[in-house]
Design a protein around this motif. Structure first.
Motif, PDB file in Angstrom:
ATOM      1  N   MET A 150       0.555  -1.274  -0.120  1.00 51.45           N
ATOM      2  CA  MET A 150      -0.252  -0.156   0.127  1.00 51.45           C
ATOM      3  C   MET A 150       0.894   1.737   0.166  1.00 51.45           C
ATOM      4  SD  MET A 150      -3.005  -0.993  -0.193  1.00 51.45           S
ATOM      5  CE  MET A 150      -3.792   0.331  -0.362  1.00 51.45           C
ATOM      6  N   TRP A 151       1.997   0.998   0.892  1.00 54.02           N
ATOM      7  CA  TRP A 151       2.893   2.215   0.461  1.00 54.02           C
ATOM      8  C   TRP A 151       3.104   2.705  -0.526  1.00 54.02           C
ATOM      9  CZ3 TRP A 151       7.268   1.836  -2.332  1.00 54.02           C
ATOM     10  CH2 TRP A 151       7.677   0.204  -2.282  1.00 54.02           C
ATOM     11  N   ARG A 152       2.887   2.368  -2.212  1.00 51.25           N
ATOM     12  CA  ARG A 152       3.193   2.078  -3.585  1.00 51.25           C
ATOM     13  C   ARG A 152       2.042   3.513  -3.631  1.00 51.25           C
ATOM     14  NH1 ARG A 152       5.361  -3.530  -5.597  1.00 51.25           N
ATOM     15  NH2 ARG A 152       3.850  -3.093  -7.141  1.00 51.25           N
ATOM     16  N   ILE A 153       1.066   3.016  -3.193  1.00 50.35           N
ATOM     17  CA  ILE A 153       0.417   4.065  -3.483  1.00 50.35           C
ATOM     18  C   ILE A 153       0.481   5.104  -3.068  1.00 50.35           C
ATOM     19  CG2 ILE A 153      -2.650   4.276  -3.341  1.00 50.35           C
ATOM     20  CD1 ILE A 153      -3.277   0.992  -3.071  1.00 50.35           C
ATOM     21  N   LYS A 154       0.602   5.597  -1.724  1.00 53.45           N
ATOM     22  CA  LYS A 154       0.760   6.531  -1.142  1.00 53.45           C
ATOM     23  C   LYS A 154       1.627   7.239  -2.256  1.00 53.45           C
ATOM     24  CE  LYS A 154       1.730   8.999   3.479  1.00 53.45           C
ATOM     25  NZ  LYS A 154       1.696   8.600   4.607  1.00 53.45           N
ATOM     26  N   GLU A 155       3.089   6.692  -2.270  1.00 54.63           N
ATOM     27  CA  GLU A 155       4.324   7.651  -2.937  1.00 54.63           C
ATOM     28  C   GLU A 155       3.603   8.393  -3.933  1.00 54.63           C
ATOM     29  OE1 GLU A 155       7.399   4.566  -3.855  1.00 54.63           O
ATOM     30  OE2 GLU A 155       8.105   4.676  -1.576  1.00 54.63           O
ATOM     31  N   LEU A 156       2.643   7.470  -5.005  1.00 55.42           N
ATOM     32  CA  LEU A 156       1.992   7.882  -6.011  1.00 55.42           C
ATOM     33  C   LEU A 156       1.443   9.140  -4.840  1.00 55.42           C
ATOM     34  CD1 LEU A 156       0.664   4.900  -8.206  1.00 55.42           C
ATOM     35  CD2 LEU A 156       3.204   6.584  -8.828  1.00 55.42           C
ATOM     36  N   PHE A 157       0.346   9.100  -4.680  1.00 50.42           N
ATOM     37  CA  PHE A 157      -0.703   9.823  -4.493  1.00 50.42           C
ATOM     38  C   PHE A 157       0.582  11.316  -3.921  1.00 50.42           C
ATOM     39  CE2 PHE A 157      -4.625   7.473  -3.323  1.00 50.42           C
ATOM     40  CZ  PHE A 157      -4.407   7.123  -3.672  1.00 50.42           C
ATOM     41  N   GLU A 158       1.592  11.013  -3.208  1.00 47.97           N
ATOM     42  CA  GLU A 158       2.636  12.048  -2.697  1.00 47.97           C
ATOM     43  C   GLU A 158       3.394  12.983  -3.614  1.00 47.97           C
ATOM     44  OE1 GLU A 158       2.982  12.792   0.037  1.00 47.97           O
ATOM     45  OE2 GLU A 158       2.013  12.077   1.247  1.00 47.97           O
ATOM     46  N   LYS A 159       3.257  12.203  -4.914  1.00 45.94           N
ATOM     47  CA  LYS A 159       4.019  12.578  -6.507  1.00 45.94           C
ATOM     48  C   LYS A 159       2.749  14.032  -6.991  1.00 45.94           C
ATOM     49  CE  LYS A 159       6.971   8.800  -8.125  1.00 45.94           C
ATOM     50  NZ  LYS A 159       7.081   7.909  -8.617  1.00 45.94           N
ATOM     51  N   ILE A 160       1.364  13.722  -5.939  1.00 47.13           N
ATOM     52  CA  ILE A 160       0.247  14.336  -7.220  1.00 47.13           C
ATOM     53  C   ILE A 160       0.058  15.778  -5.832  1.00 47.13           C
ATOM     54  CG2 ILE A 160      -2.526  14.367  -7.474  1.00 47.13           C
ATOM     55  CD1 ILE A 160      -1.877  11.806  -8.590  1.00 47.13           C
ATOM     56  N   SER A 161       0.142  15.434  -4.920  1.00 50.42           N
ATOM     57  CA  SER A 161      -0.058  16.648  -3.899  1.00 50.42           C
ATOM     58  C   SER A 161       0.288  15.903  -2.320  1.00 50.42           C
ATOM     59  CB  SER A 161      -1.395  16.635  -3.067  1.00 50.42           C
ATOM     60  OG  SER A 161      -2.133  17.368  -2.628  1.00 50.42           O
ATOM     61  N   GLU A 162       0.519  16.311  -1.578  1.00 46.08           N
ATOM     62  CA  GLU A 162       0.797  16.322  -0.029  1.00 46.08           C
ATOM     63  C   GLU A 162      -0.326  15.212   0.647  1.00 46.08           C
ATOM     64  OE1 GLU A 162       2.848  17.029   4.159  1.00 46.08           O
ATOM     65  OE2 GLU A 162       2.681  18.721   2.380  1.00 46.08           O
ATOM     66  N   VAL A 163      -0.629  14.540   1.266  1.00 42.66           N
ATOM     67  CA  VAL A 163      -1.298  13.443   1.996  1.00 42.66           C
ATOM     68  C   VAL A 163      -1.238  13.380   3.630  1.00 42.66           C
ATOM     69  CG1 VAL A 163      -2.723  11.287   1.820  1.00 42.66           C
ATOM     70  CG2 VAL A 163      -1.986  12.020  -0.708  1.00 42.66           C
ATOM     71  N   PRO A 164      -1.935  14.323   3.808  1.00 44.02           N
ATOM     72  CA  PRO A 164      -2.553  14.572   5.983  1.00 44.02           C
ATOM     73  C   PRO A 164      -2.267  12.797   6.172  1.00 44.02           C
ATOM     74  CG  PRO A 164      -3.726  16.276   4.471  1.00 44.02           C
ATOM     75  CD  PRO A 164      -3.269  15.231   3.443  1.00 44.02           C
ATOM     76  N   ASP A 165      -1.686  13.095   7.266  1.00 46.13           N
ATOM     77  CA  ASP A 165      -1.930  11.230   7.510  1.00 46.13           C
ATOM     78  C   ASP A 165      -3.450  10.779   7.948  1.00 46.13           C
ATOM     79  OD1 ASP A 165       0.235  11.280   7.617  1.00 46.13           O
ATOM     80  OD2 ASP A 165       1.319  11.813  10.020  1.00 46.13           O
ATOM     81  N   GLU A 166      -4.413  12.068   8.621  1.00 50.45           N
ATOM     82  CA  GLU A 166      -5.889  11.462   8.504  1.00 50.45           C
ATOM     83  C   GLU A 166      -6.530  11.521   7.460  1.00 50.45           C
ATOM     84  OE1 GLU A 166      -5.150  16.102   8.321  1.00 50.45           O
ATOM     85  OE2 GLU A 166      -4.002  14.446   9.335  1.00 50.45           O
ATOM     86  N   ASP A 167      -6.338  11.935   6.604  1.00 46.28           N
ATOM     87  CA  ASP A 167      -6.499  12.017   5.060  1.00 46.28           C
ATOM     88  C   ASP A 167      -6.707  10.503   4.345  1.00 46.28           C
ATOM     89  OD1 ASP A 167      -7.580  14.313   5.152  1.00 46.28           O
ATOM     90  OD2 ASP A 167      -6.537  14.710   3.082  1.00 46.28           O
ATOM     91  N   GLU A 185     -19.424  -1.180 -14.019  1.00 48.51           N
ATOM     92  CA  GLU A 185     -18.357  -0.786 -12.970  1.00 48.51           C
ATOM     93  C   GLU A 185     -18.250  -0.686 -11.178  1.00 48.51           C
ATOM     94  OE1 GLU A 185     -15.052  -1.697 -11.738  1.00 48.51           O
ATOM     95  OE2 GLU A 185     -14.472  -1.814 -13.615  1.00 48.51           O
ATOM     96  N   ASN A 186     -17.835  -1.350 -10.141  1.00 48.01           N
ATOM     97  CA  ASN A 186     -18.140  -0.621  -9.323  1.00 48.01           C
ATOM     98  C   ASN A 186     -16.366  -0.468  -8.365  1.00 48.01           C
ATOM     99  OD1 ASN A 186     -20.888  -1.066  -8.835  1.00 48.01           O
ATOM    100  ND2 ASN A 186     -20.843  -2.886  -8.644  1.00 48.01           N
ATOM    101  N   TYR A 187     -15.837  -0.314  -9.098  1.00 49.18           N
ATOM    102  CA  TYR A 187     -13.829  -0.406  -8.291  1.00 49.18           C
ATOM    103  C   TYR A 187     -13.223   1.076  -9.551  1.00 49.18           C
ATOM    104  CZ  TYR A 187     -15.558  -4.281  -5.532  1.00 49.18           C
ATOM    105  OH  TYR A 187     -16.410  -4.918  -4.411  1.00 49.18           O
ATOM    106  N   ILE A 188     -12.576   1.437  -8.317  1.00 45.02           N
ATOM    107  CA  ILE A 188     -11.552   2.104  -8.696  1.00 45.02           C
ATOM    108  C   ILE A 188     -10.075   1.304  -8.772  1.00 45.02           C
ATOM    109  CG2 ILE A 188      -9.461   4.002  -8.940  1.00 45.02           C
ATOM    110  CD1 ILE A 188     -11.861   4.482 -10.884  1.00 45.02           C
ATOM    111  N   THR A 189      -8.862   0.651  -9.706  1.00 41.58           N
ATOM    112  CA  THR A 189      -8.096  -0.417  -8.866  1.00 41.58           C
ATOM    113  C   THR A 189      -6.822   0.207  -8.716  1.00 41.58           C
ATOM    114  OG1 THR A 189      -8.214  -1.541 -10.658  1.00 41.58           O
ATOM    115  CG2 THR A 189      -9.784  -2.108  -9.553  1.00 41.58           C
ATOM    116  N   TYR A 190      -5.804   0.046  -8.183  1.00 42.04           N
ATOM    117  CA  TYR A 190      -4.344  -0.129  -8.104  1.00 42.04           C
ATOM    118  C   TYR A 190      -3.527  -1.208  -8.473  1.00 42.04           C
ATOM    119  CZ  TYR A 190       0.398   0.637  -6.739  1.00 42.04           C
ATOM    120  OH  TYR A 190       1.541   0.639  -6.782  1.00 42.04           O
ATOM    121  N   ILE A 191      -3.033  -1.416  -9.482  1.00 40.74           N
ATOM    122  CA  ILE A 191      -2.281  -3.011  -9.379  1.00 40.74           C
ATOM    123  C   ILE A 191      -0.728  -2.614  -8.968  1.00 40.74           C
ATOM    124  CG2 ILE A 191      -1.296  -4.033 -12.041  1.00 40.74           C
ATOM    125  CD1 ILE A 191      -3.811  -2.569 -13.478  1.00 40.74           C
TER     126      ILE A 191
END
Length: 188
Positions: free
Chosen positions: A1-18, A44-50
């Motif tokens: 799951m840390w790889r998803i957070k890394e991708l998100f962090e490239k877009i915008s800082e993600v607060p811990d609570e978010d 389609e019911n999902y957005i997925t991260y591979i």
């Protein structure tokens, strides 16, 4: 799951609570090679991260399916038009190899958008990125020959050359497998 957070962090800082709220909305799913992740006619019911694996997007036909997209490890995937409109998908998404996916369902994603500071920003920027990829693909069919489309893939998306079977790659660039073989022979 840390790889998803890394991708998100490239877009915008993600607060811990978010991040913590988002993590409560995500579920892990696995699919074996050739399994349908979503079939034509389903909503389609999902957005997925591979996390692991790759997928093929195609329109099923009686003889030869029409392949029009691929997603691989560390990318997001969805029959996004069906996801957004809540209408049945006009295509199938299939696992080309065993897949590990992290999925967020439609209603949970709406909660993420409503309750987090960065959810909307990240969602919008990912959607915009995918829209640009789609436009570039459409423009390639209007402005390039099949050989130019293949060379573009060869130079800019070599993972497709390495991972995708020839018949799917041929369909993706709009030619028969035999024509793609001739193109590959000409440019080698």
């Amino acid at each position: 799951m840390w790889r998803i957070k890394e991708l998100f962090e490239k877009i915008s800082e993600v607060p811990d609570e978010d991040w913590a709220f988002f993590m409560t909305r995500v579920e892990k799913k696995t699919f074996s090679k050739k399994a349908a992740i979503i079939k034509k006619g389903e909503i389609e019911n999902y957005i997925t991260y591979i996390e692991k694996g790759s997928m093929r997007y195609y329109i099923p036909k009686e003889t030869d399916d029409i392949t029009f997209g691929f997603r691989h490890q560390d990318q997001f995937s969805s029959a996004y038009d069906s996801f957004v409109t809540r209408r049945p998908s006009k295509y199938t998404i299939e696992a080309m190899e065993d897949c590990i996916l992290w999925c967020v369902d439609y209603h949970s994603l709406q909660q993420v958008y409503d309750r987090t500071r960065v959810g909307n920003t990240i969602g919008r920027l990912i959607a915009e990125h995918n829209l640009v990829l789609k436009w570039n693909r459409e423009l390639s069919f209007l402005d390039q020959s099949a050989e130019e489309r293949y060379l573009d893939i060869f130079n800019n998306r070599p993972e497709l050359i390495q991972k995708v079977p020839l018949k799917y790659l041929a369909s993706y660039i709009g030619v028969t497998p035999q024509a793609l073989s001739r193109i590959r022979k000409r440019i080698s």
